[in-house]
Write an enzyme that holds these catalytic residues in place. Structure first.
Site, PDB file in Angstrom:
ATOM      1  N   ALA A   1       3.059   5.408  -3.930  1.00  0.00           N
ATOM      2  CA  ALA A   1       4.332   5.046  -4.578  1.00  0.00           C
ATOM      3  C   ALA A   1       4.764   3.626  -4.578  1.00  0.00           C
ATOM      4  O   ALA A   1       5.351   3.021  -5.571  1.00  0.00           O
ATOM      5  CB  ALA A   1       5.460   5.922  -3.748  1.00  0.00           C
TER       6      ALA A   1
ATOM      7  N   ARG B   1       0.781  -1.236  -0.016  1.00  0.00           N
ATOM      8  CA  ARG B   1       0.088   0.022   0.078  1.00  0.00           C
ATOM      9  C   ARG B   1       0.856   1.125  -0.136  1.00  0.00           C
ATOM     10  O   ARG B   1       2.029   1.046   0.144  1.00  0.00           O
ATOM     11  CB  ARG B   1      -0.931  -0.081   1.337  1.00  0.00           C
ATOM     12  CG  ARG B   1      -0.378  -0.379   2.674  1.00  0.00           C
ATOM     13  CD  ARG B   1      -1.050   0.580   3.437  1.00  0.00           C
ATOM     14  NE  ARG B   1      -0.743   1.888   3.536  1.00  0.00           N
ATOM     15  CZ  ARG B   1       0.405   2.675   3.758  1.00  0.00           C
ATOM     16  NH1 ARG B   1       1.340   1.878   4.188  1.00  0.00           N
ATOM     17  NH2 ARG B   1       0.227   3.847   3.498  1.00  0.00           N
TER      18      ARG B   1
ATOM     19  N   LYS C   1      -5.882   9.932   2.270  1.00  0.00           N
ATOM     20  CA  LYS C   1      -6.792   9.088   3.316  1.00  0.00           C
ATOM     21  C   LYS C   1      -7.759   9.995   3.948  1.00  0.00           C
ATOM     22  O   LYS C   1      -7.933  11.012   4.259  1.00  0.00           O
ATOM     23  CB  LYS C   1      -5.720   8.550   4.343  1.00  0.00           C
ATOM     24  CG  LYS C   1      -5.939   7.489   5.324  1.00  0.00           C
ATOM     25  CD  LYS C   1      -6.739   6.395   4.729  1.00  0.00           C
ATOM     26  CE  LYS C   1      -5.949   5.574   4.017  1.00  0.00           C
ATOM     27  NZ  LYS C   1      -6.417   4.630   3.024  1.00  0.00           N
TER      28      LYS C   1
ATOM     29  N   ASP D   1      -2.832  10.478  -2.652  1.00  0.00           N
ATOM     30  CA  ASP D   1      -2.968   9.431  -3.469  1.00  0.00           C
ATOM     31  C   ASP D   1      -3.369   9.801  -4.973  1.00  0.00           C
ATOM     32  O   ASP D   1      -3.243   9.107  -5.966  1.00  0.00           O
ATOM     33  CB  ASP D   1      -4.108   8.617  -2.987  1.00  0.00           C
ATOM     34  CG  ASP D   1      -3.906   8.058  -1.761  1.00  0.00           C
ATOM     35  OD1 ASP D   1      -3.863   8.679  -0.729  1.00  0.00           O
ATOM     36  OD2 ASP D   1      -3.340   6.811  -1.639  1.00  0.00           O
TER      37      ASP D   1
ATOM     38  N   CYS E   1      -2.120   8.924   8.445  1.00  0.00           N
ATOM     39  CA  CYS E   1      -1.959   7.819   7.693  1.00  0.00           C
ATOM     40  C   CYS E   1      -0.431   7.594   7.494  1.00  0.00           C
ATOM     41  O   CYS E   1       0.509   8.031   8.404  1.00  0.00           O
ATOM     42  CB  CYS E   1      -2.375   8.024   6.379  1.00  0.00           C
ATOM     43  SG  CYS E   1      -2.512   6.247   5.563  1.00  0.00           S
TER      44      CYS E   1
HETATM   45  P1  RI2 Z   1       2.891   7.205  -0.485  1.00  0.00           P
HETATM   46  C1  RI2 Z   1      -1.946   5.848   1.456  1.00  0.00           C
HETATM   47  O1  RI2 Z   1      -3.125   5.379   1.169  1.00  0.00           O
HETATM   48  C2  RI2 Z   1      -2.053   7.292   2.209  1.00  0.00           C
HETATM   49  O2  RI2 Z   1      -3.240   7.948   1.910  1.00  0.00           O
HETATM   50  C3  RI2 Z   1      -0.903   8.223   1.731  1.00  0.00           C
HETATM   51  O3  RI2 Z   1      -1.068   9.444   2.118  1.00  0.00           O
HETATM   52  C4  RI2 Z   1      -0.928   7.872   0.283  1.00  0.00           C
HETATM   53  O4  RI2 Z   1      -1.075   6.596   0.199  1.00  0.00           O
HETATM   54  C5  RI2 Z   1       0.663   8.110  -0.282  1.00  0.00           C
HETATM   55  O5  RI2 Z   1       1.691   7.481   0.130  1.00  0.00           O
HETATM   56  P2  RI2 Z   1      -3.237   3.869   1.330  1.00  0.00           P
HETATM   57  O6  RI2 Z   1      -2.454   3.149   0.276  1.00  0.00           O
HETATM   58  O7  RI2 Z   1       3.017   7.172  -1.828  1.00  0.00           O
HETATM   59  O8  RI2 Z   1      -2.752   3.670   2.846  1.00  0.00           O
HETATM   60  O9  RI2 Z   1       3.456   8.630  -0.274  1.00  0.00           O
HETATM   61  O10 RI2 Z   1      -4.770   3.719   1.190  1.00  0.00           O
HETATM   62  O11 RI2 Z   1       3.703   6.360   0.275  1.00  0.00           O
END
Ligand code: RI2
Length: 318
Positions: free
Chosen positions: A25, A22, A210, A199, A130
């Site tokens: 990136a 998750r 989030k 996201d 998050c």
């Molecule tokens: P990076 C996450 O979503 C969060 O919402 C976080 O802010 C976003 O991804 C970006 O994450 P989830 O996958 O790319 O937990 O900065 O639903 O790591």
């Protein structure tokens, strides 16, 4: 007819869907890796057959998380570089594109981190929501500059990704105060910055992140605490240039309440949207690898980087 999807691609899709993999990136990185596996492990004996397999693999990956635009952006990156008249050549083009993409992603995060770190002063307290690797990159770069920071970390129901953030901040030596989400307003008086990831970022500068980000941003604005979004340009959503809206993922209600407990309560509706939309007026800056931008100006960057080059080449027969 479309080809077979390699078991590792199916496993990657499953891991993204279940959120074992998750973060926008990390998801992007995983999907280009999966396409490279599909290409290298394929038994296809013609380039057309391999292209069909790659399209099938991309569709399997694409359906997993509808909000994280890094996913289609990553797929598009590879598909736009498919090249080769032979199976070998085509295969190599996928592997090269995947490797280049991953290297760029890593570089972008490091560059973004240095930009974000410039906003943070020695002694500052950051409130997080998050878990975002882009946010962590900013804090890590600031720590590398010998700035002493502390963090107030929201647990982030229902999946509690705040726990991951808390652990990673402790690994960096940053003192952490973990709070429940509903305590955020009370603790904002102790914060110098709200630092969140994204996201998806729409052309009007809206930040999709989030669930709970928008409420936090509104409270922060009321208390004059600046809200900064750390987001590599892979999070910019080119579809929004042409009026499309960002689909908000809805997840299983069992993430919110245990099914047995729910049955005890009786007839209720449970909603579990994974993300919300923070309007640009509540966001002070979007920090990217190209520098920081006021959210209202992000449309120019989206146009420069993506043009109107959207679409889903994995749905096409060509
Ligand atoms: P990076 C996450 O979503 C969060 O919402 C976080 O802010 C976003 O991804 C970006 O994450 P989830 O996958 O790319 O937990 O900065 O639903 O790591």
């Amino acid at each position: 007819m479309d080809g077979d999807v390699h078991p590792e691609v199916a496993a990657t899709a499953e891991a993204i869907e279940s959120m074992e993999t998750r973060g926008a990136a990390t998801i992007a990185d995983a999907v280009v890796d999966a396409l490279a596996t599909q290409a290298t492990e394929s038994d296809a004996d013609t380039p057309e057959a391999l292209r069909a397999e790659l399209r099938a693999a991309a569709r399997e990956l694409h359906r997993t998380r509808p909000t994280a635009v890094s996913l289609p952006n990553a797929l598009r990156y590879v598909f736009n570089r498919l090249d080769g008249e032979s199976v070998l050549g085509l295969r190599q083009s996928v592997v090269t594109a995947a490797e280049t993409f991953t290297a760029q992603l890593d570089r972008a995060q490091a560059d973004l981190g240095r930009v974000g770190a410039n906003r943070l002063r020695d002694g500052d307290t950051v409130m997080t929501h998050c878990h975002s690797t882009d946010v962590l990159a900013c804090i890590e770069a600031a720590v590398d500059q010998s700035k002493e920071l502390s963090a107030i970390v929201k647990e982030t129901r229902p999946r509690n990704q705040g726990h991951i953030t808390a652990g990673e901040l402790r690994d960096l030596g940053v003192p952490v105060t973990l709070i429940v989400d509903s305590a955020a307003r009370r603790f904002l008086d102790e914060a110098d910055h709200v630092l969140v990831g994204a996201d998806s970022i729409a052309a009007d500068g809206s930040v999709v992140n989030k669930i709970g980000t928008s409420g936090l941003a509104v409270c922060a604005r009321q208390r004059d605490v600046p809200v900064v979004t750390a987001a590599q340009t892979i999070k910019l959503n080119p579809d929004t240039l042409t009026g499309h809206t960002v689909e908000i993922e809805t997840r299983d209600e069992a993430e919110v309440i245990d099914p047995e407990r729910r049955a005890d309560i009786g007839e209720i509706t449970v909603e579990n949207p994974a993300f919300d939309v923070t309007p640009p007026r509540y966001v002070d800056a979007i920090v990217t690898e190209h520098g920081q931008f006021p959210p209202e100006s992000i449309v120019t960057l989206i146009r420069d980087l993506y043009g109107t080059g959207t679409g889903a080449p994995w749905d096409e027969e060509a």
